[in-house]
Design an enzyme around this catalytic site. Structure first.
Site, PDB file in Angstrom:
ATOM      1  N   CYS A  43       1.058  -1.120   0.272  1.00 17.95           N
ATOM      2  CA  CYS A  43       0.604  -0.396  -0.687  1.00 17.95           C
ATOM      3  C   CYS A  43       1.099   1.389   0.137  1.00 17.95           C
ATOM      4  CB  CYS A  43      -0.941  -0.078   0.863  1.00 17.95           C
ATOM      5  SG  CYS A  43      -2.367  -1.652   1.557  1.00 17.95           S
ATOM      6  N   SER A  99       8.339   1.863   7.298  1.00 18.40           N
ATOM      7  CA  SER A  99       6.878   1.952   7.387  1.00 18.40           C
ATOM      8  C   SER A  99       6.517   3.163   7.653  1.00 18.40           C
ATOM      9  CB  SER A  99       6.693   0.866   7.950  1.00 18.40           C
ATOM     10  OG  SER A  99       6.905  -0.599   7.266  1.00 18.40           O
ATOM     11  N   ASN A 184      -7.855  -4.564   4.596  1.00 19.72           N
ATOM     12  CA  ASN A 184      -9.206  -3.954   5.193  1.00 19.72           C
ATOM     13  C   ASN A 184      -9.888  -4.993   5.549  1.00 19.72           C
ATOM     14  OD1 ASN A 184      -9.121  -0.859   4.726  1.00 19.72           O
ATOM     15  ND2 ASN A 184     -10.581  -1.147   2.950  1.00 19.72           N
TER      16      ASN A 184
END
Length: 217
Positions: A43, A99, A184
Site C-alpha cells: 500500500c 514503514s 481492510n
C-alpha cells in the site's frame, strides 16, 4: 562488491494515484517473470530490486519501461540505491523501520512473498538471493534485539486504537471501509472480534464487496 540496486517510490514522496499507477505498471511489465527482478508492491511502496553487471544500464532500462506505461512525470519522485546502500535500504524496509507505522510486522511477510514469487517465475542472480535472505534474517534480529520491536501494534491494532481515541464508544460507531483489500479484511476481522457491528464496505467490484460483507456478517 554486491551488485544490486533498487528503484522505488513510497508514501513519503508520492500520492496514492501515482503510487497505484506505478505499481500497476510494474506488475504488468516486470512482475510476471520476464525479467530477473523482484517487485515489492504494498500500500505504501513499490520497489524493483535488480542485479546486473551494469547497474546503471539496468536502471535506465527500468525507467524507460515505466515511462512507456505511465503518462505523468514521476522521475523526481523516485529513489534509487545501489550496492551496499541497497542492502541497507531493504534491511530497513524489512524490519519495518521505513514503514508508515514504525516496526509494523506485515512488511516482513510482504518482502518474503515478493522474493518467493519472483524466484518461482524466474531464476534470480545469486546477489538477489543473498540480498533478500540476509535482509529477512537481519529484520528478525532487529525485531528481537530492539525494545521498539516488542509490544507495538500492527496496522489493524493501530487503526483500532486511533478509532478509540476519536469515538467515546467505538462499539456504537458507524464505520465505512473503502475497498475490500486483504488489509481492510484484517481490520474488519479485528473490529468484529471487538464487538463493533455497524460496519459497511464500499468496493469498486460489487460482487467482491458483497462476498466480504457476507463472509464477515
Amino acid at each position: 562488491m554486491l551488485r544490486v540496486g533498487v528503484l522505488g517510490i513510497n508514501h513519503k514522496l508520492a500520492d496514492l494515484p501515482l503510487r497505484e499507477a506505478l505499481a500497476k505498471a510494474c506488475q504488468r511489465q516486470l512482475g510476471m517473470g520476464q525479467y530477473p527482478y523482484v517487485v515489492l508492491s504494498t500500500c505504501n511502496r513499490t520497489e524493483v530490486y535488480f542485479s546486473s553487471l551494469d547497474l546503471a544500464e539496468t536502471h535506465t532500462q527500468l525507467l524507460s519501461i515505466l515511462r512507456e506505461e505511465v503518462d505523468c512525470e514521476f522521475d523526481h519522485k523516485l529513489y534509487s540505491y545501489f550496492h551496499q546502500d541497497c542492502f541497507f535500504h531493504l534491511s530497513k524496509v524489512t524490519a519495518g523501520l521505513d514503514s508508515a507505522i514504525i516496526a509494523e510486522t506485515e512488511i516482513q511477510g510482504q518482502v518474503k512473498a515478493a522474493y518467493e514469487i519472483a524466484h518461482k517465475h524466474h531464476p534470480l542472480p545469486s546477489e538477489i538471493h543473498f540480498l533478500f535472505q540476509k535482509s529477512l534474517k537481519i529484520s528478525k534480529q532487529v525485531r528481537s534485539a530492539l525494545p521498539m520491536g516488542h509490544g507495538l501494534p500492527n496496522l489493524e491494532h493501530a487503526i483500532l486504537y486511533t478509532g478509540m481515541q476519536w469515538f467515546e464508544n467505538i462499539q456504537e460507531a458507524k464505520i465505512l471501509f473503502v475497498g475490500a483489500s486483504d488489509i481492510n479484511q484484517n481490520v474488519i476481522r479485528l473490529f468484529k472480534s471487538k464487538k463493533i457491528k455497524k460496519i459497511a464496505v464500499c468496493n469498486r467490484t460489487l460482487e467482491h464487496g458483497q462476498h466480504v460483507a457476507n463472509h464477515y456478517g
